[in-house]
Design a protein around this motif. Structure first.
Motif, mmCIF file in Angstrom:
data_model
loop_
_atom_site.group_PDB
_atom_site.id
_atom_site.type_symbol
_atom_site.label_atom_id
_atom_site.label_comp_id
_atom_site.label_asym_id
_atom_site.label_seq_id
_atom_site.Cartn_x
_atom_site.Cartn_y
_atom_site.Cartn_z
ATOM 1 N N LEU A 1 116.793 90.474 132.893
ATOM 2 C CA LEU A 1 116.439 91.771 132.682
ATOM 3 C C LEU A 1 115.644 91.896 134.330
ATOM 4 C CD1 LEU A 1 113.774 91.567 130.129
ATOM 5 C CD2 LEU A 1 116.422 92.191 130.226
ATOM 6 N N TYR A 2 115.989 93.344 134.243
ATOM 7 C CA TYR A 2 115.721 93.790 135.951
ATOM 8 C C TYR A 2 115.013 94.964 136.236
ATOM 9 C CZ TYR A 2 120.283 92.064 137.925
ATOM 10 O OH TYR A 2 120.607 91.187 137.770
ATOM 11 N N GLY A 3 113.144 94.318 136.542
ATOM 12 C CA GLY A 3 112.428 95.319 136.431
ATOM 13 C C GLY A 3 110.580 94.718 136.338
ATOM 14 N N ASN A 4 109.985 95.093 135.409
ATOM 15 C CA ASN A 4 108.502 94.774 134.666
ATOM 16 C C ASN A 4 108.540 94.580 133.319
ATOM 17 O OD1 ASN A 4 106.948 96.971 135.018
ATOM 18 N ND2 ASN A 4 107.136 96.753 137.479
ATOM 19 N N ALA A 5 107.467 94.474 133.139
ATOM 20 C CA ALA A 5 107.109 94.628 131.914
ATOM 21 C C ALA A 5 106.346 96.120 131.377
ATOM 22 C CB ALA A 5 105.796 93.389 130.920
ATOM 23 N N ASP A 6 106.345 96.585 132.265
ATOM 24 C CA ASP A 6 106.207 98.650 132.079
ATOM 25 C C ASP A 6 107.308 98.870 132.679
ATOM 26 O OD1 ASP A 6 102.602 97.571 131.811
ATOM 27 O OD2 ASP A 6 102.999 97.601 133.919
ATOM 28 N N GLY A 7 108.633 98.761 133.212
ATOM 29 C CA GLY A 7 109.298 99.320 133.135
ATOM 30 C C GLY A 7 110.911 99.051 132.397
ATOM 31 N N ASN A 8 110.329 97.808 131.934
ATOM 32 C CA ASN A 8 111.908 97.802 131.457
ATOM 33 C C ASN A 8 111.778 97.262 129.870
ATOM 34 O OD1 ASN A 8 113.959 95.665 130.214
ATOM 35 N ND2 ASN A 8 115.018 95.540 132.288
ATOM 36 N N GLY A 9 112.331 97.935 128.752
ATOM 37 C CA GLY A 9 112.065 98.267 127.624
ATOM 38 C C GLY A 9 112.603 96.730 126.091
ATOM 39 N N ALA A 10 113.846 95.985 127.707
ATOM 40 C CA ALA A 10 113.367 94.914 126.842
ATOM 41 C C ALA A 10 112.989 93.300 126.918
ATOM 42 C CB ALA A 10 115.244 93.828 127.161
ATOM 43 N N TRP A 11 111.726 93.858 128.018
ATOM 44 C CA TRP A 11 110.534 92.371 128.061
ATOM 45 C C TRP A 11 110.304 92.487 127.047
ATOM 46 C CZ3 TRP A 11 109.907 91.556 133.378
ATOM 47 C CH2 TRP A 11 108.648 90.265 133.253
ATOM 48 N N LYS A 12 109.389 93.055 125.726
ATOM 49 C CA LYS A 12 108.758 92.742 124.730
ATOM 50 C C LYS A 12 109.599 91.848 124.030
ATOM 51 C CE LYS A 12 105.763 95.858 121.659
ATOM 52 N NZ LYS A 12 105.237 96.402 121.018
ATOM 53 N N SER A 13 110.820 92.357 123.751
ATOM 54 C CA SER A 13 111.670 91.573 122.687
ATOM 55 C C SER A 13 111.839 90.408 123.193
ATOM 56 C CB SER A 13 112.931 92.208 122.261
ATOM 57 O OG SER A 13 113.525 92.828 123.381
ATOM 58 N N LEU A 14 112.233 90.224 124.270
ATOM 59 C CA LEU A 14 112.511 89.289 125.179
ATOM 60 C C LEU A 14 111.442 87.981 125.637
ATOM 61 C CD1 LEU A 14 116.236 90.304 126.569
ATOM 62 C CD2 LEU A 14 115.813 89.184 124.851
ATOM 63 N N LEU A 15 110.351 88.371 125.674
ATOM 64 C CA LEU A 15 109.284 87.936 127.129
ATOM 65 C C LEU A 15 107.924 88.400 126.221
ATOM 66 C CD1 LEU A 15 111.289 88.580 130.597
ATOM 67 C CD2 LEU A 15 110.731 86.591 129.300
ATOM 68 N N ALA A 16 107.517 88.440 125.351
ATOM 69 C CA ALA A 16 106.617 88.522 124.551
ATOM 70 C C ALA A 16 104.858 87.689 124.802
ATOM 71 C CB ALA A 16 106.152 89.373 123.395
ATOM 72 N N ASP A 17 106.488 87.157 124.184
ATOM 73 C CA ASP A 17 105.308 85.387 124.612
ATOM 74 C C ASP A 17 105.252 84.329 125.625
ATOM 75 O OD1 ASP A 17 104.392 85.995 122.129
ATOM 76 O OD2 ASP A 17 106.287 84.805 121.099
ATOM 77 N N SER A 18 106.177 84.705 126.624
ATOM 78 C CA SER A 18 106.081 84.294 127.903
ATOM 79 C C SER A 18 104.505 83.671 128.336
ATOM 80 C CB SER A 18 106.999 85.262 129.463
ATOM 81 O OG SER A 18 107.059 84.621 130.280
ATOM 82 N N PRO A 19 104.780 82.981 129.517
ATOM 83 C CA PRO A 19 103.365 82.885 130.740
ATOM 84 C C PRO A 19 103.398 83.416 131.361
ATOM 85 C CG PRO A 19 105.045 80.606 130.269
ATOM 86 C CD PRO A 19 105.536 81.444 129.169
ATOM 87 N N VAL A 20 104.577 84.187 131.491
ATOM 88 C CA VAL A 20 104.894 84.617 132.975
ATOM 89 C C VAL A 20 104.579 85.979 132.723
ATOM 90 C CG1 VAL A 20 105.938 85.459 135.108
ATOM 91 C CG2 VAL A 20 105.710 82.506 134.514
ATOM 92 N N GLN A 21 103.846 87.062 133.282
ATOM 93 C CA GLN A 21 103.875 88.727 133.024
ATOM 94 C C GLN A 21 104.082 89.562 133.904
ATOM 95 O OE1 GLN A 21 104.946 89.990 130.050
ATOM 96 N NE2 GLN A 21 104.497 87.639 128.701
ATOM 97 N N VAL A 22 104.477 90.058 134.157
ATOM 98 C CA VAL A 22 105.032 91.219 135.843
ATOM 99 C C VAL A 22 104.274 92.096 135.650
ATOM 100 C CG1 VAL A 22 105.926 91.408 137.378
ATOM 101 C CG2 VAL A 22 106.594 89.426 137.136
ATOM 102 N N ARG A 23 103.468 93.140 135.904
ATOM 103 C CA ARG A 23 103.232 94.327 135.730
ATOM 104 C C ARG A 23 102.831 94.962 137.107
ATOM 105 N NH1 ARG A 23 102.821 95.649 130.110
ATOM 106 N NH2 ARG A 23 102.171 93.791 128.933
ATOM 107 N N ARG A 24 102.899 96.270 137.009
ATOM 108 C CA ARG A 24 102.722 96.866 138.521
ATOM 109 C C ARG A 24 101.078 96.704 138.382
ATOM 110 N NH1 ARG A 24 103.379 102.099 134.876
ATOM 111 N NH2 ARG A 24 105.684 102.537 135.182
#
Length: 633
Positions: free
Chosen positions: A510-533
């Protein structure tokens, strides 16, 4: 004659090209059609296609036409000439790699058995030097009566120095040829010249039970010993954890694995490229514990002194006198690994997981077949399995590890009966197969291991115009970099076209962050690492700022093997900072998670804010994460 080829397609327009196909045909063959994946604007893409041909020709080459078409319109046509070879001549063979689905090749010097011989041939894997094609490497060998010689590519003439994806290429070719050629697995050998000599040291020490003997020629030891690649000394815990990611490439740290092989060292004493001191250092290191190696310095010889640099008769004589022992014949096993995800098994022992990720792990275990007892010591091992089906049949053995008797052992497993052991709080106990959701040889990390399983590159389109432009450009750049460096072919798709419910065993970057990549939620919603603006959070701790770059990987939801790798930033400065992280270079390594600030541009790893490894359950709580200025944690 059912094989594969590939061509490079260039899109010189500013639009994504879709709906094309490759039409390949040759006289005496069958025309094939291959759909072309979307080609990004102003980009190139390697595309494979099938070749079906009778192999019959009136000359020693066949003209093949490859046409790029859409609908009834032909966009371009090229003619290629393929050499026609008999099956006992040196030739190239292509295959589709499981790493990325791309077409790769190796060169083969087939064995020419003596009349009446029914013995299975052996196999020699030969690793080429820098700038050398695999076909050129194979061309240096005369045919042997008792052994095939195969030259993999390292993915490119320079490739990855036989580490990372170069290592994967070599072992993929080895596995493929052992099955395809039906070779004797106990007579498998490894050699190589220059960079391939380094590959011989590296592959041999990493997979010690796969080769009966190895023979590095003019080989260098490691990036630290050759070319001024000395690594800086870490000054804090963050840097120490980053340094751990390099452990699998530390040849000398793994050197006890060479006990499982015979070793022939060849070097010219006037070598002005790879100094003979590299070979002498290895000779000195081996002399302290190894009793089955030999050494030859060719007087007055430089770096390359003809084909005999690799096709050296004493090497093949050395090979002929060595065999990999059957598991039952291994009475004592000393095995170390830096990463079970790279190398976990030797003979009957598998290090399934570590107590401290990517620190050196090892076992020194004896097998007493009469008493049916395993006994020995371990270092940094959290889970261990011992395979029984290749040993003499009998009751479940007794096991004593680190002075502790392990009771209530039960042999389980369909693909190989094993006893499983787990260590907790310093005590060993009977265990069972680890859950696929946990770390293990099937999926372990660190970050660069996410680039596999035919991965997608998924760029974000839900951010600002500037963020979206960066994500697209970075994904395209990485895909072309991986092609340029590793002859790869990667599907690059926008988040809007990615469906997480499909192809679940394919990796994702994935390229981007949780605010800009729409695939983040389906793949990384439960990830202990979260990157936002404006922030990066790892577990319960958060760092704020818009200049933070973060590389990490997680298990892909719904898959037992694939990972999600993430190239993220907390703002445009952080996103652009990832452009300076050269993860497609051998000798560069990152932990499971790494966070850098923009001062890394001037301080190097002194700009690391946090780094470390998830626990064997992929949690932060059971892992090792260090933070800048926090030496107590």
């Amino acid at each position: 004659n059912d094989t594969f080829g590939a061509v490079i397609l260039a899109n010189a327009t500013t639009n994504i090209l879709r709906g094309y196909k490759l039409v390949a045909s040759a006289p005496g063959g069958t025309t094939t059609e291959t759909p072309v994946p979307p080609i990004l604007p102003l980009a190139t893409r390697k595309v494979g296609f099938r070749i079906l041909h009778s192999g019959k020709a009136t000359t020693n080459r066949v003209a093949m036409s490859v046409r790029l078409a859409r609908g009834g319109t032909t966009a371009d046509t090229r003619t290629f000439f393929l050499g026609v070879r008999s099956k006992d001549q040196t030739h190239r063979e292509t295959f589709v790699s499981g790493l990325d689905g791309s077409v790769q090749y190796y060169s083969l010097v087939p064995a020419r058995p003596l009349p009446g011989s029914h013995e299975k041939p052996g196999l020699v894997l030969s690793a080429h030097g820098a700038s050398v094609e695999a076909a050129g490497q194979a061309g240096c060998y005369s045919p042997k009566t008792w052994v095939h010689v195969a030259a993999p590519t390292n993915r490119r003439p320079y490739g990855f120095d036989w580490e990372d994806w170069g290592r994967r290429d070599a072992m993929e070719v080895l596995d493929l040829l052992q099955k395809k050629l039906g070779t004797d697995p106990n007579r498998t050998y490894l050699t190589g010249h220059s960079m391939g000599g380094h590959g011989t040291w590296q592959l041999g020490v990493t997979f010690p039970d796969r080769f009966a003997a190895i023979a590095p020629s003019a080989g260098w030891i490691s990036f630290q010993s050759y070319g001024g690649g000395k690594r800086p000394e870490p000054t804090n815990r963050v840097q120490r954890l980053i340094q751990r990611a390099w452990t699998p490439g530390d040849t000398l740290a793994l050197a006890t694995n060479y006990l499982q092989q015979g070793i022939y060292i060849l070097h010219g004493d006037a070598d002005d490229n790879v100094p003979v001191s590299e070979a002498r250092t290895m000779r000195a290191a081996l002399s302290g514990f190894h009793h089955d190696f030999t050494w030859h310095e060719q007087p007055g010889a430089g770096h390359w002194w003809g084909n005999q640099c690799v096709d050296w008769p004493p090497i093949f004589d050395w090979f002929a006198r060595h065999r990999i022992p059957d598991d039952e014949g291994v009475g004592r096993l000393q095995f170390v690994t830096g990463n079970p995800g790279v190398s976990a098994t030797s003979h009957w022992a598998t290090i399934e997981a570590q107590e401290h990720a990517l620190a050196l792990s090892g076992v020194d275990i004896r097998w007493d077949s009469g008493a049916r007892r395993f006994s020995g010591t371990t270092e940094n091992v959290a889970r261990l399995s011992l395979r029984l089906d290749r040993l003499a049949p009998g009751p479940v053995p007794t096991v004593e590890l680190d002075g502790q008797s392990v009771t209530n052992l039960v042999a389980v497993g369909n693909s190989g009966r094993r006893v499983w052991l787990a260590r907790s709080g310093g005590h060993w106990k009977a265990g069972g197969p680890g859950s696929p959701s946990e770390k293990g040889p099937h999926r372990y990390g660190p970050f660069k291991e996410a680039f596999g399983h035919r991965m997608f590159f998924v760029y974000g389109t839900g951010g600002t115009a500037e963020e979206n432009a960066w994500a697209f450009a970075k994904a395209r750049f990485d895909a072309e970099s991986f092609w340029y460096r590793g002859n790869a072919s990667v599907d690059v798709v926008p988040d809007t076209a990615f469906d997480a419910s499909k192809d679940r065993d394919r990796g994702v970057i994935l390229y981007g962050n949780a605010d800009g990549n729409g695939a983040w939620k389906s793949l990384l919603a439960d990830s202990p690492v979260q990157v936002r603006r404006g922030a990066v959070r790892v577990g319960t701790r958060e760092i704020t700022g818009s200049d933070l770059a973060c590389l990490f990987l997680r298990p892909r939801p719904g898959s037992d093997v694939a990972c999600v790798g993430v190239v993220a930033g907390s703002g445009m400065a952080g996103l652009r900072l990832t452009d300076r992280m050269p993860y497609f270079m051998a000798g560069v390594a990152y932990p499971d998670v790494t966070v850098f600030g923009s001062d890394a541009l001037s301080k190097g790893w002194g700009g690391a804010r946090a780094a470390g490894y998830f626990g064997n359950d992929w949690t932060v709580e059971n892992g090792e994460i260090a933070w800048e200025g926090d030496e107590s944690r």
